[in-house]
Design a protein around this motif. Structure first.
Motif: not given
Length: 135
Positions: A66-70, A122-128
């Motif tokens: 949720d608070s990603p390390i990049l 398109c996979f963004w639509l599947k993300l919570e």
């Protein structure tokens, strides 16, 4: 790497996941192992390699929290000979839903630098939380 470099004169390209950063700006937080950073920078300098500029993204890896390390862990390191041989090269980060690393695309003869465009995956639509993020 030194022994290989000495045995293989000419143009060099080393590309991939080094699992190390070259600059503090390669990470989105301040938790940095400066000794590893210095050692990696020293090795790259000793081998006389340059880090190609990465277009389209600043980071190549995420822990996908949720608070990603990049972090920019993936690099394309080239010798001066290689850069002179391919002066119009273009290194671009791509999208992937199959890995926590983004794939890198290296074009060695880019006649122009393409304009960066927004691309919807398109996979963004599947993300919570997707709908919450766009409203």
């Amino acid at each position: 790497m030194e022994a290989i470099r000495d045995a293989c004169p000419g143009a060099w390209l080393i590309i991939g996941d080094f699992n190390l950063i070259l600059e503090e700006s390669n990470k989105n937080n301040a938790r940095i192992n400066r000794r590893n950073l210095r050692n990696f920078r020293h090795t790259v300098a000793m081998l006389e390699l340059l880090d190609l500029h990465l277009h389209a993204r600043s980071y190549t890896w995420s822990n996908e929290q949720d608070s990603p390390i990049l972090i920019k862990l993936d690099h394309a390191l080239v010798s001066v000979d290689w850069e002179e041989q391919f002066p119009n090269c273009f290194l671009q980060a791509l999208s992937s839903d199959a890995s926590d690393h983004c794939p890198l695309l290296l074009c060695t003869s880019a006649a122009y630098h393409p304009k960066l465009h927004f691309h919807f995956d398109c996979f963004w639509l599947k993300l919570e939380g997707y709908k919450d993020a766009i409203t």
